[in-house]
Design an enzyme around this catalytic site. Structure first.
Site, mmCIF file in Angstrom:
data_model
loop_
_atom_site.group_PDB
_atom_site.id
_atom_site.type_symbol
_atom_site.label_atom_id
_atom_site.label_comp_id
_atom_site.label_asym_id
_atom_site.label_seq_id
_atom_site.Cartn_x
_atom_site.Cartn_y
_atom_site.Cartn_z
ATOM 1 N N HIS A 136 -2.324 -0.973 -3.597
ATOM 2 C CA HIS A 136 -3.464 -0.049 -3.463
ATOM 3 C C HIS A 136 -3.224 1.175 -4.332
ATOM 4 O O HIS A 136 -2.155 1.757 -4.307
ATOM 5 C CB HIS A 136 -3.609 0.423 -2.008
ATOM 6 C CG HIS A 136 -4.089 -0.657 -1.095
ATOM 7 N ND1 HIS A 136 -4.070 -0.533 0.264
ATOM 8 C CD2 HIS A 136 -4.601 -1.887 -1.348
ATOM 9 C CE1 HIS A 136 -4.554 -1.645 0.826
ATOM 10 N NE2 HIS A 136 -4.874 -2.484 -0.141
ATOM 11 N N SER A 185 0.862 -1.185 0.000
ATOM 12 C CA SER A 185 0.000 0.000 0.000
ATOM 13 C C SER A 185 0.900 1.236 0.000
ATOM 14 O O SER A 185 1.758 1.363 -0.872
ATOM 15 C CB SER A 185 -0.940 -0.046 1.204
ATOM 16 O OG SER A 185 -1.876 1.000 1.128
ATOM 17 N N ASP A 218 -4.833 -4.120 5.713
ATOM 18 C CA ASP A 218 -5.140 -5.060 4.639
ATOM 19 C C ASP A 218 -3.971 -6.039 4.531
ATOM 20 O O ASP A 218 -2.816 -5.642 4.631
ATOM 21 C CB ASP A 218 -5.329 -4.288 3.316
ATOM 22 C CG ASP A 218 -5.924 -5.168 2.226
ATOM 23 O OD1 ASP A 218 -6.402 -6.275 2.549
ATOM 24 O OD2 ASP A 218 -5.925 -4.730 1.053
#
Lengths: 190, 273
Positions: free
Chosen positions: A38, A11, A131
């Site tokens: 992401h 991310s 996540d």
């Protein structure tokens, strides 16, 4: 020969980490890699795979629905879709965001764990999100190998720490050594 | 490799639903179906997929809930604005030559993308001679689509998409704000037919100039995708337009060579044979 898949989740700060990982993989790296980074839903200009290709000897693609998973190729999740592993091919989904993310690392890892079991290697990189923590649990429950970027080398430590807290990590690896670690792993499991 | 028992339980679930209710999920893509099945198991506060089969066979309300859960109904207005831009630039000029335009929106869900297309056609002066057939397998989402009422809190996002899609006015010109809801103009619906149609089991019902089926077939396996492509090919006029989702393709289908690419990125094709 064992059919192995590597899945990677990143991310915040992920571009540099992924580029470092890919640039240190050997040109003959035998396994396929599936990557969730992401990114904004509007990032539709294929910039991520194009930028990564400049740093990587292996061919890099943005995954399409039902694309076969080919050894030695790198696949990036397209923006605004979840990327899943469906047997030997990729599947996409526009279902709701998971932990605010689409693509979601958890969704990729969970589906990959179901499809590849102990033949899966999962890598959690830098990120300011949790996540990947659930996904890491699924990977371990299915007997896969879990690698996490050393939080000290991560632009954001939150995601590596969440994975370390959630599952029994096999190895914590500084980002500069992650590619070499995978090279050696592939060499021993041939 | 994969969890064989889990795969078996999911197979028994889809087989049971098909045999008892006639609804066929047997050729849905396994990986994403598996996720939705587990979401249902958890939502029903059950532990195994087999328990879910037991419940839906004996409880039609539970079956209704499962049906909603298994069909994916995430959509938004002007989803992928660049698709609508490409449609305006490359498809609209083709449509101008037709005195009457029939469009099939297959898998329309709650209708956001149908209203988007209606707005685009209106702004291009083509709406009057168009008829949009918007179909879905799910009656509940069709009922919602017919109302044309969407939550107010998503309107800023839709307005942004609308502007990026190259549209000409303000999205708010098309709806009335009422408390938390946006009521879209009745007139946008005057040439829209919302109807039940299941791509898995139902056949062709008309001949179309345009078929829109974006991000629907990603939930199907290859065999079912092949069947649906056959259906679309048979339902499309020669030189008709087929629009798929941005990450879908005709590769490997029997009709791969029956279409020419109109827009390679937005996956807009034109039937050539």
């Amino acid at each position: 020969m064992e059919r192995v898949l590597v899945v990677v989740g990143a991310s915040l700060g992920g571009f540099d980490a992924i580029a470092t990982l890919l640039s240190t993989l050997s040109a003959g790296f035998p396994w396929p890699l599936a990557i969730v980074q992401h990114r904004s839903a509007e990032d539709v200009a294929d910039t991520l795979p194009v930028m990564l290709q400049r740093r990587c000897a292996l061919p890099v693609h943005e995954a399409e629905d039902k694309d076969p998973i080919v050894n030695g190729h790198v696949y990036v999740a397209p923006p605004d879709y979840h990327l899943l592993i469906d047997g030997g091919v990729f599947a996409l989904s526009t279902e709701a965001r998971v932990s605010l993310a689409r693509p979601s690392i958890d969704v990729l890892f969970d589906s990959a764990a179901a499809a590849f079991g102990s033949s899966l290697v999962a890598v959690v990189l830098t990120g300011a999100s949790s996540d990947g923590a659930f996904g890491a649990q699924r990977v371990k429950a299915a007997g896969g190998t879990l690698l996490v970027q050393d939080p000290a080398t991560a632009e954001s430590r939150v995601m590596p720490l969440a994975a370390i807290g959630a599952a029994a990590v096999d190895q914590i690896v500084p980002i500069g050594a992650m590619g070499e670690y995978l090279n050696r792993l592939a060499a021993t499991r041939r | 490799m994969s969890d064989a028992r889990e795969a078996l339980e999911i197979e028994l679930l889809t087989e049971g639903i098909f045999r008892h209710y006639g609804v066929d999920f047997r050729h849905y893509a396994f990986a994403s179906l598996r996720r939705r099945v587990w979401n249902s198991v958890h939502a029903e506060k059950l532990v195994t997929v087999t328990q879910l089969l037991d419940r839906v066979l004996h409880d039609t309300d539970a079956m209704e809930r499962l049906l909603l859960q298994l069909s994916v109904n995430v959509t938004s207005m002007f989803r992928d604005p660049s698709f609508y831009r490409a449609f305006r630039d490359k498809v609209v000029p083709l449509l101008r030559s037709y005195p009457f335009i029939r469009i099939w929106h297959a898998g329309c869900s709650t209708g956001e993308e149908v209203y988007s297309m209606a707005i685009l056609l209106e702004e291009e002066g083509l709406y009057e001679r168009s008829r949009l057939y918007a179909t879905d397998m799910n009656e509940a989402v069709l009922a919602q689509a017919r109302k044309g009422i969407f939550a107010m809190n998503v309107m800023p996002e839709y307005a942004k998409n609308y502007a990026l899609a190259g549209c000409k006015a303000q999205l708010s010109d098309y709806y009335l704000a009422r408390y938390d809801f946006a009521l879209f103009r009745q007139s946008l619906r005057r040439n829209v037919v919302f109807a039940h149609h299941n791509l898995v089991t139902d056949g062709s019902f008309n001949e179309f100039n345009v078929i829109l089926c974006r991000n629907v077939m990603i939930y199907f396996d290859r065999e079912l995708q092949g069947n649906v492509h056959r259906l679309f090919h048979a339902s499309l006029r020669r030189f008709g337009v087929l629009a798929l989702g941005r990450k879908e393709s005709l590769r490997g289908t029997a009709h791969e060579h029956d279409y020419a690419e109109l827009d390679a990125v937005e996956k807009i094709f034109r039937r050539s044979a």
